[in-house]
Design a protein around this motif. Structure first.
Motif, PDB file in Angstrom:
ATOM      1  N   CYS A  38       0.830  -1.211   0.000  1.00 40.84           N
ATOM      2  CA  CYS A  38       0.000   0.000   0.000  1.00 40.84           C
ATOM      3  C   CYS A  38       0.866   1.264   0.000  1.00 40.84           C
ATOM      4  N   HIS A  41       0.015   3.507   3.493  1.00 45.69           N
ATOM      5  CA  HIS A  41       0.450   3.229   4.862  1.00 45.69           C
ATOM      6  C   HIS A  41       1.646   2.288   4.787  1.00 45.69           C
ATOM      7  N   CYS A  59      -7.470  -0.874   0.202  1.00 51.10           N
ATOM      8  CA  CYS A  59      -6.427  -1.418   1.061  1.00 51.10           C
ATOM      9  C   CYS A  59      -7.072  -2.046   2.287  1.00 51.10           C
ATOM     10  N   CYS A  62      -5.330  -0.250   5.695  1.00 47.96           N
ATOM     11  CA  CYS A  62      -5.680   1.071   6.237  1.00 47.96           C
ATOM     12  C   CYS A  62      -7.062   1.542   5.811  1.00 47.96           C
TER      13      CYS A  62
HETATM   14 ZN    ZN Z   1      -3.093   0.955   3.157  1.00 50.61          ZN
END
Ligand code: ZN
Length: 591
Positions: A38, A41, A59, A62
């Motif tokens: 990702c 994050h 995602c 997050c």
């Molecule tokens: Zn993420």
């Protein structure tokens, strides 16, 4: 304005898998979807998924989600409009701009040009002025650094810059509106910066948006900055971010106070640094930084760090979801001085030893009290409880233990004190939990899922629209993005599900709406098992109950404040309201 037709073409022709891959995310196909690390994050195993069929990303780590527009907006930190233009250009779609937009762009570009010319002028002055140059060289700043940061010098004169800029055919009005000159009495126009060394201020893209000037001696004001202008908004900018981005940000950024701190650290090879220029951090700055890192290390000098405005800034960072650490510089020095005297390695050691924000706040408090004295010990615990009510539960546990050991007060008594202060139950959208693989998995709050499901039903089963509208109003939705989408969906009835989704998508212009729309599309509802009406009722109940919980928390807070202020009548009013809410809540639970 770009027509909906063009926006649809932009979405259709920009394949989300290509766009995400181009942005540097390595995607691997697995089944129908692609997976990768990702970009929003920090993670070590992939939980970022992209669906080529649905042309969306999500995602699981997050909770970030969206379509191709939402992705680029967030990834490149661009406005909706700029994103559309960027994606249009990528696939050769002509976006015709209207006259006003073209004019506006030209005007802004000229502002940047003026600043670049001014910066060049200041730089050439610096190269010719020994005294000014020695301000930098005397502080260990090398010529290469001076060049890359575009440092300069404003002559000790009232009109040299003005004369120079006018020779370049810029108007008084333009120069004034950037604050490079000031209009005095009798309409006399003169240079703002005089006999000062100059620091050009760049935005994150590298445009020169303003200047800071420092006196060479001890006269006042020590620093003078460009005023706010069309292109210079202090609260939205961080000094040095463009340089930090260029050098490649690691997983964290160090935030310093002044120009010289940032420049000096850069020269020593510590390049993931930005400066706040002596003001407290704003939410806009936090948002900007969040595009690049999840962790910040504050390296302010002790005086500045202790101020309450600074603390507020740190809270803003924490609320924006950063891991916040505070670096202590020994002997009250600033980062510039410290790294010059002790070198890079010593500074890196300080970075590694940075304390968490909670740790920092508590140890700062400790210095104010003599805990050998009974009264001061109690006062210290009282203050520490204020800090701990804001920390997360795991951190809280750790510090309660430490405090108990230090003060010989029982852990339970400290917990009671924290509870008395009221643990901050803020309206976070998601809570973090440690999953089996040690990764952060986010858990959605129940009411958010309920709202999403309700909106999904509204999109899929038009026949229940009346039932839903009769039972829950737009205002009762908790997330703003859900209020917005609720209205949009109600605005496009009598068409197929696909058409509805398209038309809603075309009206979304901010990240939250793209994100929530994506979550709603991915929400799966099993219509077979229960009556749809019952399902709807359950969702609405969960939302309403949560609304009451919010009100209840607010009331409890108000009652405490009134009690503390000795306002009995007001307290009674609130207590009655609270009783009413509690009755309502009870009836929900019994229903
Ligand atoms: Zn993420």
């Amino acid at each position: 304005m770009i027509s909906e037709e063009i926006i649809q073409r932009i979405i259709d022709e920009n394949d989300i898998v290509d766009v995400i891959t181009e942005s540097g995310v390595r995607l691997k196909r697995s089944g129908r979807n692609y997976f990768g690390l990702c970009p929003f994050h920090h993670e070590n195993s992939p939980s970022f998924s992209v669906s080529p069929e649905k042309q969306i990303f999500k995602c699981f780590g997050c909770g970030e989600a969206g379509n191709v527009i939402g992705y680029v907006m967030k990834n490149k930190n661009m406005s909706y409009y700029d994103t559309l233009k960027y994606l249009a250009e990528r696939v050769n779609i002509q976006v015709e701009e209207n006259k006003a937009e073209i004019e506006n762009k030209k005007r802004i570009q000229r502002f940047y040009d003026i600043n670049v010319d001014a910066a060049r002028y200041f730089f050439s002055n610096l190269m010719k002025n020994k005294e000014a140059l020695s301000y930098f060289t005397g502080r260990g700043i090398e010529l290469g650094t001076i060049k890359s940061f575009g440092l300069g010098y404003a002559l000790d004169s009232w009109g040299e810059l003005l004369k120079y800029l006018k020779s370049k055919k810029y108007t008084d009005k333009e120069i004034l509106s950037l604050g490079l000159a000031i209009e005095g009495k009798n309409n006399r126009i003169y240079d703002r910066f005089r006999n000062r060394v100059i620091f050009p201020v760049f935005d994150y893209k590298g445009n020169v948006i303003g200047f800071g000037g420092r006196v060479l001696d001890d006269s006042k004001p020590k620093y003078l900055n460009s005023p706010e202008s069309r292109i210079f908004e202090k609260r939205k900018n961080l000094y040095g971010l463009n340089f930090a981005i260029k050098k490649g940000l690691k997983d964290y950024v160090i935030i310093v106070e002044g120009y010289m701190d940032a420049i000096s650290l850069h020269q020593f090879g510590v390049t993931n640094v930005v400066a706040t220029l002596g003001t407290a951090l704003t939410t806009e700055q936090a948002k900007l930084l969040k595009r690049y890192v999840n962790k910040v290390i504050i390296a302010y000098d002790a005086d500045f760090a202790g101020q309450s405005a600074t603390m507020r800034g740190l809270k803003i960072l924490k609320e924006a979801g950063f891991l916040v650490y505070v670096l202590r510089i020994p002997e009250g020095k600033d980062p510039d001085e410290y790294i010059r005297n002790n070198g890079k390695l010593a500074f890196v050691k300080l970075v590694e030893a940075a304390e968490s924000l909670t740790e920092y706040r508590i140890s700062s408090l400790e210095g104010n009290f003599n805990i050998d004295k009974q009264e001061e010990k109690i006062a210290f615990i009282n203050e520490a409880a204020n800090v701990l009510k804001e920390s997360d539960p795991i951190e809280r546990d750790i510090y309660v233990k430490k405090l108990a050991e230090k003060t010989y007060i029982s852990e339970q008594a400290i917990y009671d004190k924290i509870a008395e202060k009221g643990i901050n139950a803020n309206l976070e959208q998601q809570e973090y939990n440690f999953g089996d693989n040690g990764q952060n998995l986010y858990l959605e709050k129940g009411y958010i899922k309920a709202e999403r499901a309700l909106l999904k039903i509204l999109l899929q089963k038009e026949e229940y629209t009346k039932f839903i509208v009769d039972n829950i109003s737009v205002e009762e939705m908790i997330l703003d993005s859900h209020k917005f989408l609720y209205n949009l969906i109600l605005g496009c009835m009598d068409v197929s599900f696909e058409e509805k989704v398209k038309s809603v998508q075309l009206k979304c212009t901010d990240n939250d709406s793209f994100k929530e729309l994506t979550h709603i599309l991915l929400e799966e509802i099993n219509y077979e098992e229960v009556e749809v009406e019952k399902l709807i009722e359950d969702y609405i109940l969960s939302i309403k109950k949560n609304n009451l919980e919010i009100k209840k928390r607010e009331l409890v807070k108000k009652i405490k404040q009134c009690e503390a202020a000795g306002d009995i009548q007001e307290t009674i009013v609130y207590v009655k309201e609270l009783e009413e809410i509690q009755r309502n809540l009870k009836s929900f639970t019994n229903a």
